[in-house]
Scaffold this active site. Structure first.
Site, short mmCIF file in Angstrom:
data_model
loop_
_atom_site.label_atom_id
_atom_site.label_comp_id
_atom_site.label_asym_id
_atom_site.label_seq_id
_atom_site.Cartn_x
_atom_site.Cartn_y
_atom_site.Cartn_z
N ASN A 1 0.80 -1.24 0.00
CA ASN A 1 0.00 0.00 0.00
C ASN A 1 0.83 1.29 0.00
O ASN A 1 0.48 2.27 -0.63
CB ASN A 1 -1.03 -0.01 1.13
CG ASN A 1 -0.42 -0.11 2.50
OD1 ASN A 1 0.64 -0.70 2.68
ND2 ASN A 1 -1.08 0.46 3.48
N GLU B 1 -10.77 -5.99 8.62
CA GLU B 1 -10.20 -4.67 8.32
C GLU B 1 -10.68 -4.27 6.92
O GLU B 1 -10.54 -5.06 5.98
CB GLU B 1 -8.67 -4.78 8.36
CG GLU B 1 -7.96 -3.50 8.03
CD GLU B 1 -6.43 -3.68 7.99
OE1 GLU B 1 -5.95 -4.82 8.04
OE2 GLU B 1 -5.74 -2.66 7.89
N CYS C 1 -2.98 1.60 6.56
CA CYS C 1 -3.12 0.82 7.81
C CYS C 1 -3.66 1.65 8.95
O CYS C 1 -4.31 1.12 9.85
CB CYS C 1 -1.79 0.20 8.20
SG CYS C 1 -0.51 1.42 8.52
N GLU D 1 4.55 -5.14 12.33
CA GLU D 1 3.72 -3.96 12.09
C GLU D 1 2.49 -4.43 11.33
O GLU D 1 2.55 -4.62 10.11
CB GLU D 1 4.51 -2.91 11.28
CG GLU D 1 5.79 -2.42 11.93
CD GLU D 1 5.55 -1.42 13.05
OE1 GLU D 1 4.43 -0.86 13.13
OE2 GLU D 1 6.47 -1.22 13.86
N GLY E 1 2.67 -5.87 7.36
CA GLY E 1 1.66 -6.50 6.50
C GLY E 1 0.47 -6.97 7.30
O GLY E 1 0.24 -6.51 8.43
N SER E 2 -0.24 -7.92 6.75
CA SER E 2 -1.49 -8.37 7.39
C SER E 2 -1.21 -9.20 8.64
O SER E 2 -0.14 -9.80 8.79
CB SER E 2 -2.28 -9.22 6.39
OG SER E 2 -1.53 -10.37 6.08
P1 NAD Z 1 0.50 -9.27 3.21
O1 NAD Z 1 0.62 -9.77 4.60
O2 NAD Z 1 -0.32 -10.01 2.24
O3 NAD Z 1 1.95 -9.14 2.56
C1 NAD Z 1 3.03 -8.50 3.19
C2 NAD Z 1 4.32 -9.17 2.76
O4 NAD Z 1 4.32 -10.51 3.20
C3 NAD Z 1 4.56 -9.18 1.26
O5 NAD Z 1 5.90 -8.81 0.99
C4 NAD Z 1 4.32 -10.61 0.87
O6 NAD Z 1 5.14 -11.03 -0.20
C5 NAD Z 1 4.69 -11.37 2.13
N1 NAD Z 1 3.94 -12.64 2.25
C6 NAD Z 1 2.71 -12.93 1.80
N2 NAD Z 1 2.36 -14.20 2.12
C7 NAD Z 1 3.40 -14.73 2.78
C8 NAD Z 1 3.65 -16.01 3.40
N3 NAD Z 1 2.73 -16.98 3.36
N4 NAD Z 1 4.81 -16.20 4.00
C9 NAD Z 1 5.72 -15.21 4.07
N5 NAD Z 1 5.54 -13.99 3.51
C10 NAD Z 1 4.40 -13.74 2.89
O7 NAD Z 1 -0.02 -7.79 3.41
P2 NAD Z 1 -0.50 -6.79 2.31
O8 NAD Z 1 -1.80 -7.25 1.75
O9 NAD Z 1 0.62 -6.52 1.37
O10 NAD Z 1 -0.74 -5.48 3.19
C11 NAD Z 1 -1.94 -5.14 3.79
C12 NAD Z 1 -1.91 -5.32 5.28
O11 NAD Z 1 -0.77 -4.71 5.85
C13 NAD Z 1 -3.09 -4.68 5.99
O12 NAD Z 1 -3.57 -5.55 6.98
C14 NAD Z 1 -2.50 -3.43 6.63
O13 NAD Z 1 -3.18 -2.96 7.76
C15 NAD Z 1 -1.13 -3.89 6.96
N6 NAD Z 1 -0.22 -2.77 7.07
C16 NAD Z 1 0.29 -2.45 8.28
C17 NAD Z 1 1.11 -1.33 8.40
C18 NAD Z 1 1.71 -0.93 9.72
O14 NAD Z 1 2.56 -0.06 9.72
N7 NAD Z 1 1.32 -1.50 10.83
C19 NAD Z 1 1.42 -0.59 7.26
C20 NAD Z 1 0.87 -0.95 6.05
C21 NAD Z 1 0.05 -2.05 5.93
#
Ligand code: NAD
Length: 454
Positions: free
Chosen positions: A111, A332, A242, A208, A186-187
Site C-alpha cells: 500500500n 479490516e 493501515c 507492524e 503486512g497483514s
Molecule cells: P500481506 O501480509 O499479504 O503481505 C506482506 C508481505 O508478506 C509481502 O511482501 C508478501 O510477499 C509477504 N507474504 C505474503 N504471504 C506470505 C507467506 N505466506 N509467508 C511469508 N511472507 C508472505 O499484506 P499486504 O496485503 O501486502 O498489506 C496489507 C496489510 O498490511 C493490511 O492488513 C494493513 O493494515 C497492513 N499494514 C500495516 C502497516 C503498519 O505499519 N502496521 C502498514 C501498512 C500495511
C-alpha cells in the site's frame, strides 16, 4: 543462500560498524533517491494512481525526512549511554553500547510500497546492520524501480533486494539461514506465519500489522474540522492505509451533521467524478477490488457506492446501518468505504470497540479534556490522534507501532535505531578497590547485606 552467507561474512568483517561508513551510506542513499524521484513517482502512479504531491508527502519526502533526521542525530545515538551505578557495585562504572544485530530481513506490503520498505532500511543501516529487503509482489512497478535504485546504490553484501511471491521466497530464506532480526509489515494473518517461522529459530521480530481503527466523534467535536480531517485520511490512497479510520463512532446527536459535512467535503476534495480526480487513487488489484465491492452490499449506502472494475475504481463511500454480524464490521476494510455508527453512551461505544482487540490506531474528536482522557485511558491501541487522524505517524519524534494483535515493536526516528540495535549493558569495575566483604566467609554479614541491598 550463498548470497546470505556472503552478507554474514561482510557483516563479520566489521565494515558496517564505524560511524563514517554508516553516515556515508545514508548520504549516498539520499542522493540516489533524489536522482530517482521522478521514476519512483511514475511507478507509484502506475501501481496506485498516486499524484506526485501525495507521493512526496507519504512516500519519497517521508523517507527523505527520516533520512535527514537520522543523518543529523546518528553520532549522538551511537554514543555509549552512561547510566548510574548502585551502591552495591560502587565504584564501578556502567554504560550501554549500541550494537548492530547482524543480517536483518525487512518485509513490506504494497500500500505504501516505497515508504514501508525503505523507512525501516534507514534505521537498520543507521544501527550498522546488513539488510535483505523483500518488496511486495503486488506493487510491481515500484518494486522494479526500487530494485534498480538499491542495486545502483549499495553492494549486494550490504543491502540485498529480493523480489517474488512472499509465500515461497520468505520461507525459503528463513529455512536456510538464521536472520538476526525480522522486521515485518503486512497483514495479521501473514504476520502470524512469520512469527511462527521466526520462533522456530528464536529470531526476534518486529511486527507492524493491521486491524480495525475506531474513530470517535463526540457531541462537542468541531464537526466541520472533524469531517475534513477524517475524509482526508480515510480516502487518501483510496483508503488503503493501515492507520485509516476503519469506522466512525459518532455521538447520536451529531450523526446527521457529520454525514452532511462528510458528503460536502468529499465532493470538494474529489469532485462528483472521483474516477477522474487528480487527488484520488485506485485499488491495487482485482482481488482487493472484489473483496471491497462485496462490502458495498452490506448496510445502507448514504454517499457514493459507484465502482468500475476496468479502472479498479471504487467511489469514496459512506455506509450506515451496519452491524457486528457483517463482514464489513468483522474484517479490516482497507479501502474507501466508511461505516458510520452512532452511540448514545460511552459504554455502548466501548463494547463495540472491544470486539477488535488492540487497534493499530485510534482517533477521538472532542473539545473536552475529560472526554479525551477517558478514551485514551480506556482503549488499548498502538498510537493515535486527538482531533486528527493518521498524522501522528509523520512525526519521527513519536515511536510508531501497534500492540498485541496490531503488532509488536516500534520504529521511526530514534525508535528505528533502537529496534535494529542490541543494547549491550556493561559494568567496568576498577581493581584498586576490592573489599573482602563481598567474598566468603559470609557468616555474620547479613545485616550489612540488608543495608546495602534494599
Ligand atoms: P500481506 O501480509 O499479504 O503481505 C506482506 C508481505 O508478506 C509481502 O511482501 C508478501 O510477499 C509477504 N507474504 C505474503 N504471504 C506470505 C507467506 N505466506 N509467508 C511469508 N511472507 C508472505 O499484506 P499486504 O496485503 O501486502 O498489506 C496489507 C496489510 O498490511 C493490511 O492488513 C494493513 O493494515 C497492513 N499494514 C500495516 C502497516 C503498519 O505499519 N502496521 C502498514 C501498512 C500495511
Amino acid at each position: 543462500m550463498e548470497q546470505l552467507l556472503q552478507m554474514q561474512r561482510f557483516f563479520n568483517s566489521g565494515t558496517t560498524r564505524p560511524y563514517a561508513f554508516r553516515k556515508a551510506q545514508l548520504i549516498k542513499f539520499r542522493d540516489t533517491i533524489l536522482k530517482y524521484e521522478k521514476q519512483i513517482h511514475d511507478a507509484l502512479y502506475t501501481d496506485l494512481k498516486k499524484s506526485p504531491e501525495e507521493c512526496w508527502v507519504t512516500e519519497t519526502g517521508f523517507v527523505l525526512a527520516e533520512l535527514n533526521n537520522t543523518i543529523k542525530h546518528l553520532k549522538t545515538w551511537m554514543q555509549p549511554g552512561l547510566v548510574s551505578t548502585n551502591l552495591l557495585n560502587a565504584p564501578s562504572k556502567s554504560f550501554i553500547l549500541h550494537e548492530p544485530l547482524g543480517v536483518v530481513l525487512i518485509i513490506s506490503p504494497w500500500n505504501y510500497p516505497f515508504q514501508l520498505l525503505l523507512t525501516p532500511l534507514i534505521g537498520a543501516m543507521a544501527a550498522g546492520n546488513c539488510i535483505v529487503l523483500k518488496s511486495s509482489e503486488f506493487a510491481p512497478a515500484t518494486s522494479v524501480v526500487m530494485k534498480q535504485m538499491i542495486e545502483e546504490c549499495f553492494n549486494k553484501e550490504y543491502v540485498l533486494f529480493v523480489e517474488g511471491d512472499g509465500a515461497t521466497v520468505i520461507p525459503a530464506m528463513m529455512n536456510n539461514f538464521t536472520f538476526d532480526h525480522i522486521f515485518y509489515t503486512g497483514s495479521t494473518a501473514v504476520g502470524k506465519i512469520i512469527y511462527k517461522m521466526a520462533a522456530e529459530k528464536l529470531v526476534p521480530v518486529t511486527l507492524e500489522l493491521g486491524g480495525k481503527n475506531p474513530c470517535i466523534v463526540e457531541e462537542d467535536a468541531n464537526i466541520k474540522v472533524a469531517a475534513r480531517r477524517i475524509a482526508m485520511t480515510k480516502f487518501s490512497n483510496a483508503g488503503q492505509m493501515c492507520v485509516a479510520p476503519d469506522y466512525l463512532l459518532v455521538h447520536e446527536s451529531k450523526k446527521a451533521a457529520l454525514v452532511e459535512a462528510l458528503k460536502k467535503i468529499i465532493l470538494q476534495f474529489f469532485s462528483d467524478k472521483p474516477e477522474e480526480s487528480y487527488n484520488y487513487g485506485k485499488i491495487i488489484n482485482e482481488k482487493q477490488f472484489n473483496r471491497l465491492v462485496n462490502y458495498l452490499q452490506q448496510g445502507t449506502i448514504v454517499y457514493g457506492g459507484r465502482f468500475d472494475k476496468e479502472k479498479l475504481f471504487i467511489e469514496p463511500t459512506i455506509i450506515e446501518n451496519v452491524n457486528t454480524g457483517m463482514g464489513i464490521m468483522q474484517e479490516e476494510i482497507f479501502g474507501p468505504i466508511l461505516p458510520i455508527i452512532s452511540f448514545s453512551s460511552k459504554e455502548e461505544a466501548l463494547q463495540l470497540i472491544g470486539q477488535h482487540k488492540n487497534p493499530l490506531a485510534f482517533y477521538v474528536f472532542t473539545s473536552s479534556h475529560t472526554k479525551e482522557n477517558f478514551w485514551l485511558n480506556n482503549v488499548a491501541f498502538g498510537g493515535g490522534c486527538i482531533n486528527n487522524a493518521s498524522w501522528h505517524l509523520t512525526n519521527h519524534h513519536l515511536p510508531f507501532g501497534g500492540r498485541g494483535f496490531s503488532g509488536s515493536g516500534q520504529y521511526h526516528g530514534k525508535a528505528s535505531f533502537d529496534t535494529f540495535s542490541h543494547k549491550k549493558s556493561i559494568m567496568k569495575t576498577p581493581t584498586w578497590f576490592d573489599p573482602s566483604i563481598k567474598y566468603p566467609p559470609f557468616k555474620g554479614k547479613l545485616k550489612l547485606f540488608k543495608w546495602v541491598i534494599r
